[in-house]
Design a protein around this motif. Structure first.
Motif, short mmCIF file in Angstrom:
data_model
loop_
_atom_site.label_atom_id
_atom_site.label_comp_id
_atom_site.label_asym_id
_atom_site.label_seq_id
_atom_site.Cartn_x
_atom_site.Cartn_y
_atom_site.Cartn_z
N LEU D 140 28.87 20.22 22.30
CA LEU D 140 28.65 21.45 23.00
C LEU D 140 29.22 21.40 24.34
O LEU D 140 29.80 22.29 24.88
CB LEU D 140 27.47 22.33 22.86
N ILE D 149 33.70 28.56 24.73
CA ILE D 149 32.97 29.28 23.72
C ILE D 149 31.72 30.15 24.38
O ILE D 149 31.65 29.96 25.53
CB ILE D 149 32.14 28.24 22.89
N ILE D 154 26.01 30.81 19.03
CA ILE D 154 26.14 29.54 18.30
C ILE D 154 25.24 29.27 16.99
O ILE D 154 24.23 29.46 17.18
CB ILE D 154 25.86 28.55 19.47
N LEU D 211 21.09 31.78 19.21
CA LEU D 211 21.42 30.67 18.84
C LEU D 211 20.57 30.50 17.61
O LEU D 211 19.45 30.85 17.35
CB LEU D 211 20.71 29.65 19.67
N ILE D 228 29.03 22.60 14.13
CA ILE D 228 28.54 23.92 14.87
C ILE D 228 29.69 25.08 15.06
O ILE D 228 30.71 24.68 15.19
CB ILE D 228 28.23 23.59 16.42
N CYS D 230 31.08 28.19 16.63
CA CYS D 230 30.94 28.82 17.81
C CYS D 230 32.20 29.91 17.81
O CYS D 230 33.05 29.95 16.80
CB CYS D 230 31.38 28.07 18.94
#
Lengths: 324, 324, 324, 324
Positions: D140, D149, D154, D211, D228, D230
């Protein structure tokens, strides 16, 4: 009175699991098995533990133009290999296509049996859902039908055992390379994406344009888990309640409180769904677990065959999962 | 008319497999389940995929003095834990002891069901064989009964999946330490040695004084393979023929030509035996494969329960192995 | 001053492990890598974690007639593929053949480095031992050299991880079929039998006529265990003492009291040997553990290369095994 | 001149991996090892393959008040067990805490060594990042630092090998139950969530309020993959370029085009990051792979120790991953 069934694609994992289930089915009699690499072998040469009544059955070369008298044909052929061939099979033979060629195709019912059983009963041509769709849609359907989540903003992180990659001989699926390895694939354009998107739209009436599906190969033989990230303000309790209502009269879907584990379903036609929501984060996590060869392939196919033959859907599928 | 059965030791792997088989048995009705760590839970809390008819059954604290009315009790307790307790169970309840306390004990039939079924039928107390004995003796019996090998000079190299070590919480059986590891144990004094020696002597009439048994933990959940090195001048063909004759009327033993693999038996009550001999080296290799929780424990126990209840021995055990 | 080395057969598991060890070796500089399927790729395309200094090295099509200037060539080619090709390599290039074509061949030293290091030093052509021989002979050598067992009556029950089968794409080595499966093979005529027999005779001066070798594929990536049943009247203590003396000046062989486990050696060039004897049964059990890609292939090869280059044999091989 | 180092928590997996790396480190000399269950044993009793120079070192009972003279102490204690004890260690001893008690604690540098090395150099107390944070944040960081992002939206779907659960003896981490099983856990409140959220905020300057972190236990020993999801409109190329710039001078982070697989990092301190973006869906998928015991624990700790000792950060960590 027994129902005469056949399997084409007996050498693959889906075909092999269909054999196991049909051999144990009280109303189905296996009279025909066809394969490619295995043609000419007896069933026991390929499946040393096959029940005694089937050991001597000889695997045929697949030829849709010269089938024996059959009531139901299970087709488990590689994607792309079945459309032409199955079109040549007589209308008197009912077909459940475990392969991917007829999902949302003209003239074929879409066999998501725990959600739309009435549309499958007595049909003549049924396309079995894919394995990722089976796991994902079973978890999503109650939320979509009850408008608890937005259909246009769904992220599916799917994980599958390696039998889901089929029984090819590619080195990358070899034991030494696959073992102790976790590998993502099909990132932005997984082959199952359109099937899932269409079904989301059918369930919700809305657009599934933002759908994301990522697949991962997990070092285990069987099992699928879909961890699905959705947007919505429902509570965990509302999701669970919606699912319990939705599946109240279905025998194969279990709505559970704890996060489901793939081993819970191994060898069975069960699906486990579970939910965890946090309205403050505008978040609903839906989870679905199936055996990719059970509810994700052959188990679902036998359930569909039961429906099209007018049998109770659970016939021959009551066995508990194998554990550990 | 259904036969009322109970399981004690439901939390362990043997008890869990007995549950799976009994749940699928057409004549057995599970009315009692007892455990230690799991007492007070419903079956579905411990076995999320248990058939619907059993989900709500509550696991009891094991107490041999206050059992419900039962026809058959399956006991799957740790070695040393069952002798006293089972002595207190009423004679009206038939018992199959999956544990190790009653093998070759007074008043208990030794339940090697594929070899001496007639001595088990209608008995009231049956001691199930151990898992290594089941794999080894099934392969050896035809050779010993036909004097094709010397009984006093047998070396058994046995390999088992890790569920054979029981469901304890020892760190050395943890995933990270057991995975990718192969470990010998019990080298000169394995706990199953006397049981195998006694049975070799019963089968052959000779002494088994030189018997060697070495066990190995293999990184897989289920399965046993015994590779057995014997002295004798028989040919491979003579061994195979002897075994085919010996098991001609038995449903669970398959005599095969190729070396048997453990996956062939997974989830079933089957045993596979195979032979390779070289008279020039005075050598006969016998191989036996079983699922350690099937023919090595719960499957064998259900077979024994069928025999003592006067049912066909294969009742409820016809399911094909799970593959892959 | 660095020694210029090359690897042919970089795509296979043995070649890949050689790459890992050479990349970490303080005196070897990899200047040439050749493969078949991988020719044209950079090393980092095939080995994403290769050290930075080697990422851009391009894999060549193997051609023994146009090699760059090399001091040492490691050959890891399939059996049958190397004899002709390696004969064309200049005498100025020293060769360690990891493959099976030159064991006990004219003009090639047999590279059992922990037993006969003096015969390897400064040689120009060395045939690396097979993986089963490495595990078995390391355990047997002290017993044979000290006449503690009979050379003519040895039974080797060998078990190997699946990388030992090579990196082919056969379906039977696929993950789904190999996982949770234990399979014997090569029962009466394993390819490594003659190599082991010759070495037993060289060590003992007697005949190895009765030698038996059975191999088993174990569902793990790396590791070999040989459980060896011998006849002799030595005690466990005598065997251990003989082995400790025999290997007193060797850095890679560890004589241990407990039965050795394969994970102890993973990723290293170590061998573990252990003994359990029972004079009353005329029985000596010898056990040997190696990593089939370490002491069973590439590790042993680097050790041999050290010897032929006049380096300390442990150079670049000091890394501890990976655990868990 | 050698640096005197100690390890406390040698019995656990993190401590064991620290031992392996330190044993191979050219500037570190292990002079102290402490454990709980293993106190009194020699290192070779617990680690049969430990290098010869360390075999006889005796494991001590952990006592922070009576340490030998040390330059660096690696602490690998269970969460909650180290705060008090480490406070009693002399300031002259530098500490790298692999455990979870000091991340973002007063007086401790946060040791995300590939991102903020300058803040770690010459520090006296460093808290090693958690394993999920190491995998996730490495992927990230370049996106957040370059505002590609949104920090507040996230979703991290993390998967870990089972050694990540520690070396306890819980039955649910036993081989038979963990093998062939994939299990989600820590759904809405994973213990690593605050650490990741704080670091996202430090990297982006924005809030990480939305998150999501879901963890999954995968049936393999080592390895972490974070997939992940995003929100952002960057292209794949922009993400890759940002990451290549961000890590241009770092030795352990590799920015790759294909989705990274966990086996690529096994046994090494490498991290692999990759990206797949679809601006039309407002989607950026970032992927990070590490070995949970390497960059996720002991490898990262040695890197931090190098930094605080003024050594090049790669010292002793150059070894290539083990494959297959």
């Amino acid at each position: 009175m027994s129902i005469r069934v056949g399997i084409v694609g007996i050498s693959g994992f889906g075909g092999g699991e269909a054999l196991r289930l049909i051999a144990n089915h009280p109303s189905f009699e296996l009279v025909y098995a066809a394969g490619d690499s295995s043609a000419g072998s007896r069933l026991m040469d390929r499946f040393p533990g096959v029940p005694a009544k089937l050991t001597e059955l000889v695997i045929q070369k697949w030829n849709p133009d010269s089938l024996p008298e059959l009531d139901v044909l299970f087709a488990s052929l590689p994607t792309g290999a079945s459309a032409d061939a199955l079109a040549r099979v007589s209308e008197r033979v009912k077909i459940v296509d475990i392969g991917g060629d007829h999902r949302y195709a003209d003239g074929w019912a879409y066999g998501l049996a725990d959600i739309w059983p009435a549309q499958i009963e007595r049909q003549n041509r049924v396309a079995n859902p894919g394995c990722f769709p089976a796991a994902s849609l079973t978890a999503l359907a109650p939320l979509l039908a009850n408008k608890l989540i937005q259909p246009g903003n769904i992220v599916i992180d799917a994980k599958t055992g390696i039998s889901g990659a089929g029984r090819g001989g590619e080195s990358k699926f070899g034991y030494a390379e696959s073992n102790e390895n976790l590998a993502p694939y099909g990132l932005l354009e997984h082959v199952h994406l359109p099937e899932i998107a269409k079904t989301i739209e059918r369930l919700s009436g809305g657009s599934a344009a933002g759908l994301v599906l990522t697949a991962h190969l997990v070092p285990m033989t069987r099992g699928i888990l879909a961890t699905i990230y959705c947007r919505g303000h429902a509570t965990t309790g509302q999701c669970v309640e919606a699912a319990r209502d939705f599946y109240a009269r279905r025998g194969f879907v279990r709505v559970v409180d704890a996060p489901p584990q793939t081993k819970w379903a191994t060898g069975s036609n069960l699906a486990f769904v579970s939910y965890a929501a946090d309205p403050k984060r505008n978040l609903v996590i839906a989870m679905g677990v199936v055996d990719n060869l059970g509810k994700g392939a052959a188990g679902h196919a036998v359930q569909n065959a039961n429906l099209i033959c007018g049998l109770p859907e659970t016939t021959g599928l009551e066995g508990a999962p194998i554990w550990p």
